[in-house]
Design an enzyme around this catalytic site. Structure first.
Site, PDB file in Angstrom:
ATOM      1  N   SER A  10      23.012  26.287 -89.934  1.00  0.00           N
ATOM      2  CA  SER A  10      23.170  25.976 -88.503  1.00  0.00           C
ATOM      3  C   SER A  10      24.627  26.019 -88.068  1.00  0.00           C
ATOM      4  CB  SER A  10      22.616  24.577 -88.207  1.00  0.00           C
ATOM      5  OG  SER A  10      21.231  24.526 -88.399  1.00  0.00           O
ATOM      6  N   HIS A  40      20.314  30.049 -85.356  1.00  0.00           N
ATOM      7  CA  HIS A  40      19.753  30.852 -86.440  1.00  0.00           C
ATOM      8  C   HIS A  40      19.271  32.181 -85.861  1.00  0.00           C
ATOM      9  CE1 HIS A  40      19.649  27.763 -89.686  1.00  0.00           C
ATOM     10  NE2 HIS A  40      19.716  26.951 -88.633  1.00  0.00           N
ATOM     11  N   HIS A  62      12.711  26.680 -91.871  1.00  0.00           N
ATOM     12  CA  HIS A  62      12.714  25.351 -92.466  1.00  0.00           C
ATOM     13  C   HIS A  62      11.301  24.806 -92.596  1.00  0.00           C
ATOM     14  CE1 HIS A  62      16.512  25.960 -90.253  1.00  0.00           C
ATOM     15  NE2 HIS A  62      17.088  25.193 -91.158  1.00  0.00           N
ATOM     16  N   TYR A  64      10.458  21.926 -91.585  1.00  0.00           N
ATOM     17  CA  TYR A  64      10.144  21.160 -90.379  1.00  0.00           C
ATOM     18  C   TYR A  64       9.655  22.030 -89.229  1.00  0.00           C
ATOM     19  CZ  TYR A  64      14.942  22.307 -88.782  1.00  0.00           C
ATOM     20  OH  TYR A  64      16.098  22.944 -88.420  1.00  0.00           O
ATOM     21  N   GLU A  65       9.782  23.350 -89.351  1.00  0.00           N
ATOM     22  CA  GLU A  65       9.228  24.249 -88.340  1.00  0.00           C
ATOM     23  C   GLU A  65       7.750  24.542 -88.594  1.00  0.00           C
ATOM     24  OE1 GLU A  65      12.133  27.521 -87.068  1.00  0.00           O
ATOM     25  OE2 GLU A  65      12.914  26.933 -89.037  1.00  0.00           O
ATOM     26  N   ALA A  92      24.621  23.080 -92.761  1.00  0.00           N
ATOM     27  CA  ALA A  92      25.272  22.008 -92.009  1.00  0.00           C
ATOM     28  C   ALA A  92      24.678  20.698 -92.500  1.00  0.00           C
ATOM     29  CB  ALA A  92      25.026  22.190 -90.520  1.00  0.00           C
ATOM     30  N   MET A 183      18.614  19.464 -94.348  1.00  0.00           N
ATOM     31  CA  MET A 183      17.198  19.822 -94.304  1.00  0.00           C
ATOM     32  C   MET A 183      16.940  21.231 -94.828  1.00  0.00           C
ATOM     33  SD  MET A 183      16.495  18.275 -90.482  1.00  0.00           S
ATOM     34  CE  MET A 183      17.194  16.683 -90.019  1.00  0.00           C
ATOM     35  N   SER A 184      17.773  21.691 -95.744  1.00  0.00           N
ATOM     36  CA  SER A 184      17.607  23.055 -96.273  1.00  0.00           C
ATOM     37  C   SER A 184      18.149  23.124 -97.692  1.00  0.00           C
ATOM     38  CB  SER A 184      18.356  24.056 -95.371  1.00  0.00           C
ATOM     39  OG  SER A 184      19.761  23.844 -95.445  1.00  0.00           O
ATOM     40  N   ASN A 207      28.994  15.927 -89.332  1.00  0.00           N
ATOM     41  CA  ASN A 207      28.924  14.624 -88.662  1.00  0.00           C
ATOM     42  C   ASN A 207      28.764  13.518 -89.702  1.00  0.00           C
ATOM     43  OD1 ASN A 207      26.062  16.113 -88.509  1.00  0.00           O
ATOM     44  ND2 ASN A 207      25.702  13.926 -88.856  1.00  0.00           N
ATOM     45  N   HIS A 219      22.296  17.660 -82.376  1.00  0.00           N
ATOM     46  CA  HIS A 219      22.341  18.999 -82.962  1.00  0.00           C
ATOM     47  C   HIS A 219      23.453  19.845 -82.351  1.00  0.00           C
ATOM     48  CE1 HIS A 219      20.825  22.379 -85.247  1.00  0.00           C
ATOM     49  NE2 HIS A 219      20.733  23.112 -84.149  1.00  0.00           N
TER      50      HIS A 219
END
Length: 243
Positions: A10, A40, A62, A64-65, A92, A183-184, A207, A219
């Site tokens: 990201s 992306h 991902h 989560y998609e 990220a 998350m990846s 962050n 995000h």
């Protein structure tokens, strides 16, 4: 010479601007699922970075998609089928380590797979004791030192998402040894190692994780910090992969 596969996370799409592109291939062109996440692009760029032949995966999909582990790692398998034998992953991530400030980079020494899944099935017993190649990490650390680049080293916790973690979850992750969370990456690393690829991975620490400061997680902040930090990684990659 075999190509190096490079996956951009990201906000890190600008890294692709440094590639001398010979061919662009959309995910849909090779029957891979597209990403619905801002930042992306959803394509492969085949060309060179410095003097090194590369395949750049500009974006990823991902869990989560709604994708399963096989779909999440399909791009790694495709790049390996094109002859890539080395894999560089970027992401990220939120930083949990008080010494690792946002805007800096972390090379992964290890990971915690907290996604609850794997791209592997059946008796595919892959040794993950050196998932992130120690010798390659040493080369990157040396290059960072020579160029005055801040490059931390630590453990990445990979979760499913899409929600960010709660402060209690962050305290738990710190207790079990995580320095950054995202998350990846972990499933792609497992897939790459199963294919015999040498793997290195880097987190752009975008962050502070939840509860470390009062600020809410956003995000857009992730994308902005990734964009501003991309040049640092371009310089490091050029120096190392062109050796």
């Amino acid at each position: 010479m075999n190509r190096i596969a490079l996956v951009l996370g990201s906000g890190l799409g600008p890294l692709a601007d440094a590639v001398a592109v010979e061919e662009a291939v959309g995910f849909a062109d090779v029957e891979l699922p597209g990403s619905s996440v801002p930042g992306h692009a959803g394509r492969f760029l085949i060309g060179t970075l410095g003097s090194a032949p590369v395949i750049v995966m500009q974006g990823r999909v991902h869990l989560y998609e709604g994708h399963d582990a096989a779909a999440v790692t399909a791009g790694v398998r495709w790049m390996a089928a094109q002859g890539a034998d080395r894999l560089i992953l970027t992401n990220a991530a939120g930083t949990l380590n008080p010494a690792f400030e946002p805007g800096s980079w972390m090379v992964l020494s290890d990971h915690l797979n907290l996604t609850g899944t794997s791209p592997l099935h059946g008796p595919e017993f892959i040794d993950m004791s050196t998932a992130y190649d120690p010798e390659w990490r040493a080369v990157f650390r040396a290059a960072a030192s020579e160029t005055g680049t801040v490059l931390h080293e630590g453990v990445y916790a990979g979760l499913r998402g899409p929600q960010y973690e709660t402060p209690a979850e962050i305290r738990m992750l710190r207790t079990i040894g995580a320095d950054a969370v995202g998350m990846s990456t972990v499933l792609e690393t497992i897939q790459g190692r199963a294919l015999g690829m040498k793997v290195a991975a880097f987190s752009c620490l975008t962050n502070w994780a939840a509860g470390i400061t009062p600020a809410a997680l956003d995000h857009q902040e992730v994308l902005a910090t990734g964009k501003s930090a991309a040049d640092t990684m371009v310089r490091l990659l050029r120096r190392v992969i062109s050796l």
